[in-house]
Every structure is written in C-alpha cells, then in structure tokens.
Design a protein around this motif. Structure first.
Motif, mmCIF file in Angstrom:
data_model
loop_
_atom_site.group_PDB
_atom_site.id
_atom_site.type_symbol
_atom_site.label_atom_id
_atom_site.label_comp_id
_atom_site.label_asym_id
_atom_site.label_seq_id
_atom_site.Cartn_x
_atom_site.Cartn_y
_atom_site.Cartn_z
ATOM 1 N N SER A 159 -1.250 6.334 5.300
ATOM 2 C CA SER A 159 -2.112 5.227 4.900
ATOM 3 C C SER A 159 -3.427 5.301 5.668
ATOM 4 O O SER A 159 -3.457 5.672 6.843
ATOM 5 N N LEU A 252 5.178 -0.806 2.066
ATOM 6 C CA LEU A 252 4.871 0.311 2.951
ATOM 7 C C LEU A 252 6.107 0.794 3.709
ATOM 8 O O LEU A 252 6.234 1.993 3.997
ATOM 9 N N GLN A 253 7.019 -0.120 4.032
ATOM 10 C CA GLN A 253 8.213 0.258 4.788
ATOM 11 C C GLN A 253 9.295 0.848 3.894
ATOM 12 O O GLN A 253 9.913 1.860 4.230
ATOM 13 N N ARG A 255 8.986 1.461 0.392
ATOM 14 C CA ARG A 255 8.487 2.136 -0.808
ATOM 15 C C ARG A 255 9.059 1.511 -2.076
ATOM 16 O O ARG A 255 9.380 2.211 -3.043
ATOM 17 N N ARG A 271 -0.107 6.309 -2.845
ATOM 18 C CA ARG A 271 -0.760 6.375 -1.540
ATOM 19 C C ARG A 271 -1.690 5.184 -1.405
ATOM 20 O O ARG A 271 -2.527 4.932 -2.284
ATOM 21 N N LEU A 272 -1.558 4.461 -0.304
ATOM 22 C CA LEU A 272 -2.361 3.265 -0.101
ATOM 23 C C LEU A 272 -3.557 3.564 0.799
ATOM 24 O O LEU A 272 -3.415 4.098 1.899
ATOM 25 N N ARG A 296 0.688 -0.609 10.076
ATOM 26 C CA ARG A 296 1.136 0.182 8.931
ATOM 27 C C ARG A 296 -0.032 0.735 8.114
ATOM 28 O O ARG A 296 0.003 1.867 7.654
ATOM 29 N N ILE A 297 -1.062 -0.084 7.930
ATOM 30 C CA ILE A 297 -2.189 0.371 7.103
ATOM 31 C C ILE A 297 -3.201 1.172 7.916
ATOM 32 O O ILE A 297 -4.042 1.879 7.354
#
Length: 449
Positions: A159, A252-253, A255, A271-272, A296-297
């Motif tokens: 990310s 994100l964790q 999916r 994909r972020l 996370r991001i």
C-alpha cells in the motif's frame, strides 16, 4: 515496353501514397488514384495543369521540394507541410521528390509522392489533449528521490500513501504507479473521499445488495469491485469517517469486505493507493484517524514537493499545458514571452500545478497573438518581478535573507536552464541587466554544467 508501362501504372494505382509527375514546364503529366483522393481533384482536371494550381501546398511558393530537386538533381525525402484540397480542407502531408528521366537518362520532368498524415496528426492531438506528464519530465533535484523510487514501488504490491499539498499531482503520481505496475492492464479507479457524502461513501466503496435500503432494487458493485485486478486510488483519505476506517482496515488485513446489505464476505484483489494533503501522523496521534489504519496504508510513503520547490519544472509544465489547450481550442500559439516566464518564476503558486494549469488555460482563451504576453496574466501574477518575493514573509532577520537567497538562486538556475544558459535571454526574462546576472551567478557559485 508498353507492357512495362502498363505494369508500372497498375502499381502506382494500387499504392496509398499520392503520386504525380510534371514535365519540364511544371505541368502535371500523370496523377494517380491516391492523389485524386487526397486532393479531391479528379485526374481529368489535374493532368495538363500547373502542379501548383492542383497541389496547393504551403511549400509551393518559397520552399517547393520538387523545384529544389529539379535544380540540384538530388531527391528529397519526407518533407512535411500541408496541402489544401479542392473543398478547402487543410491536409497534413509528407512529401518526397525525384527526377523523372527517359531511357537515355535525360531529365524530362519530376515526380512527387505525398502521404496523408491526418491520422498521425489526430493521434498527436489526442496525446497532446491528455496534458503533460509532470513527473517524468522533472528537472528538479527535489523530485529525484521520488522518481528514483518509482520503479521499485510500482513493481511491489504494498500500500502507498502519497502526501502533498492540493494541486501537486497526487492522482497523476497514482496513475503513473499503476501504469508501471504488473496491474497496468487492469482498471484504475479513483475516488475523492471528500467529494462524496459520508452517508454514501460506504456504498460507493463496497457496493450494496438488492433490498439493502429503500430504492435498492438491484445489486450495485462498489469501487473495490470495479477496481478488481487493478488499482484503487482513494484521494483525501483523511476525510473518511471513523466508522468507515474500521471497514477499510478489515479490507487491508483480510482482503475481503461485505457489500451493504450483504451476508457473505467478498474476496478482493486490489492494490490500494491513498493520498492526502493533511498530516495523518498528527491525526493518528490525536485520535482523529485510526493509528492501525495509518500504519496499514503508509507502508510506502511518497511525498510530492510543492511547485515552489520545483521551479525548474515550470517551463516544461507550462509549455505542456499550452500545447494541450491550444489543441483543444484549435488555436495556433507559439509560446510565452520572457516576461511571462519571469513572473512564473517569481510567483509562489499556492495552488501548485493545478493553479498553473488554470492560469495557462485562461491565457490561451484570451490570447489574440501567436505569443502570449504578460498582459494576459491574472492580477496576482501582474506584480513586478522580484524572485521568490513570498519567501520574505515567513521569517525575520537572517532567516529571511537565507530563504530569499536560496529562492533567488533557484530562480536564476531555472531561468538559465530554460534558456539554454544564454545569459542575455536569461537576464531579459528576469528583468535585470547582464552585469547584474553575472554578479549574482558569482555570488551563488553558479557555473555552467
């Protein structure tokens, strides 16, 4: 012999390039089918007439390729210009010429082939209308770390958080990452989180199932579903509400996500890439943005410098925008006057690249001459040229002088680079004399590379 001539004639009729021949009096002696199609003139009306009466080109009077070939005996290849058809349409062409000789080698005239470049011109306009790429053309040292990271970042699946002021080109950078990535053949979906009401943002991102709420008469895919196999770009990520931050964290964790009104999770392969003009680190510290989501991001952080820190790119960006808007508006504009560039360099550009784009568009709309002059600048850029004048307002004493000197040095370097290190033109653009420019170059240790 007659059979050979007939065979040659069939070949000329079958090719897509226009071909005509002239005798020693410049009268057309042959005119193939493609020449008829491109010029709109039937063969019967062309043969026997002077070539310049039929093949009306901008090259006919002063730079006729065929005349030069007839004079020098040397062929010319792919000279570009345009011709005007019988109906008055302007057609871009490339021209090649050769001498026409008889069996003994005596010159009996000339031959000219011409190719219709309309499709290539249309493609050029399409590409120009998409605007310049402000990343890959960067000449600024401030962009070098970011550009050096791009290939590796694009190849990864991590990310990415893009940070920068409004108008610095965060979405352009996100699109660049996508186009360089293994997901380039997948979709690129952009969402401006601040432009969508909080009540609708969840359904926009995750979609909804039929019956989820009044009026939901069918399933609707969200942006995650639309970006499947590609890249989802969430701009202004700092504006999403706390309730949605939790759901985004789960995506994100794990999916996976659940559409609004759904009962089963949906797997996702996206994909972020996120972006913000806010200080997310401080927001995470004060609790207004989830700290776990921030981490996370923010696996990879890319920081876009503001335009005032990459003044070296102003000429290329401005020229790119000029070309884009000139094509869109079907205008013929050669460029900017030196006075315009001097004000471009001096201005602080609080709106960054987007503001520069808007300024150039305004000037193209108002332009009445081939060169855009300073009188078309908006009021905020009309002030006398004092390099980086805005740098003086932030600090006091020695700090002000240091910032001013750094900005002035950057301004001079950018101008020298733009004008090919021609000191006379650079001095004119900066509205100073050559001696002053020379002194300042010595003061700041500026030497030609």
């Amino acid at each position: 012999m007659i059979a050979d001539e007939a065979f040659t004639a069939r070949i000329l009729e079958s090719i897509s390039d226009g071909v005509f021949t002239v005798d020693e009096e410049w009268k057309i002696s042959s005119f193939n089918r493609a020449a008829e199609r491109i010029t709109g003139v039937p063969r019967g009306q062309a043969v026997g007439r002077y070539c310049f009466e039929v093949f009306r080109s901008n090259m006919c009077e002063s730079a006729c390729p065929l005349k030069r070939t007839m004079k020098t005996g040397k062929p010319l290849i792919d000279r570009t210009g345009y011709c005007v058809t019988k109906k008055g349409k302007r057609v871009p062409i490339s021209v090649s010429t050769a001498l026409l000789t008889d069996a003994s080698g005596a010159v009996i005239g000339g031959a000219e082939t011409f190719r219709d470049l309309s499709e290539l011109e249309d493609l050029r306009k399409e590409l120009a209308s998409r605007g310049p790429n402000p990343l890959f053309r960067s000449k600024s040292p401030s962009m070098e770390p970011l550009l050096g990271m791009l290939p590796a970042v694009a190849e990864s699946t991590a990310s990415v958080l893009i940070q920068g002021e409004t108008g610095t080109g965060k979405e352009v950078l996100a699109r660049t990452l996508h186009s360089l990535s293994p997901r380039r053949d997948g979709p690129f979906v952009a969402v401006n989180c601040s432009a969508i009401p909080e009540s609708l943002l969840e359904s926009e991102l995750f979609g909804f199932r039929k019956g989820a709420f009044t009026g939901a008469d069918r399933d609707k895919p969200g942006r995650f579903a639309l970006a499947e196999g590609g890249t989802l770009f969430l701009d202004e990520i700092g504006d999403i509400p706390a309730s949605l931050q939790v759901k985004l964290l789960r995506v994100l964790q794990e999916r996976e996500y659940e559409p609004l009104g759904g009962t089963k999770p949906v797997r996702t392969d996206v994909r972020l890439v996120t972006a913000t003009n806010r200080d997310l680190a401080n927001m995470a510290n004060d609790g207004s943005f989830r700290r776990d989501l921030y981490y996370r991001i923010n696996v990879i952080s890319l920081v876009l410098p503001p335009l005032r820190e990459r003044r070296e790119d102003i000429p290329d960006l401005a020229a790119g925008f000029l070309n884009t808007f000139a094509v869109r508006m079907n205008r013929t504009i050669d460029g900017f006057s030196p006075e315009v560039f001097s004000r471009f360099y001096a201005y602080s550009w609080p709106g960054n690249i987007r503001e520069l784009e808007n300024v150039v568009e305004r000037m193209v709309v108002l332009a009445k001459a081939p060169e855009i002059d300073k009188d078309l600048l908006p009021p905020e850029l009309q002030s006398p040229v004092v390099c980086a004048k805005d740098a003086l307002s932030g600090e006091a004493g020695a700090g002000v002088l240091r910032v001013r000197d750094e900005a002035e040095r950057d301004c001079i370097l950018a101008a020298l680079d733009n004008f090919g290190w021609n000191r006379a033109r650079t001095a004119q653009a900066l509205d100073i004399d050559k001696a002053t420019l020379w002194r300042k170059m010595k003061k700041y240790g500026i030497n030609r590379p």
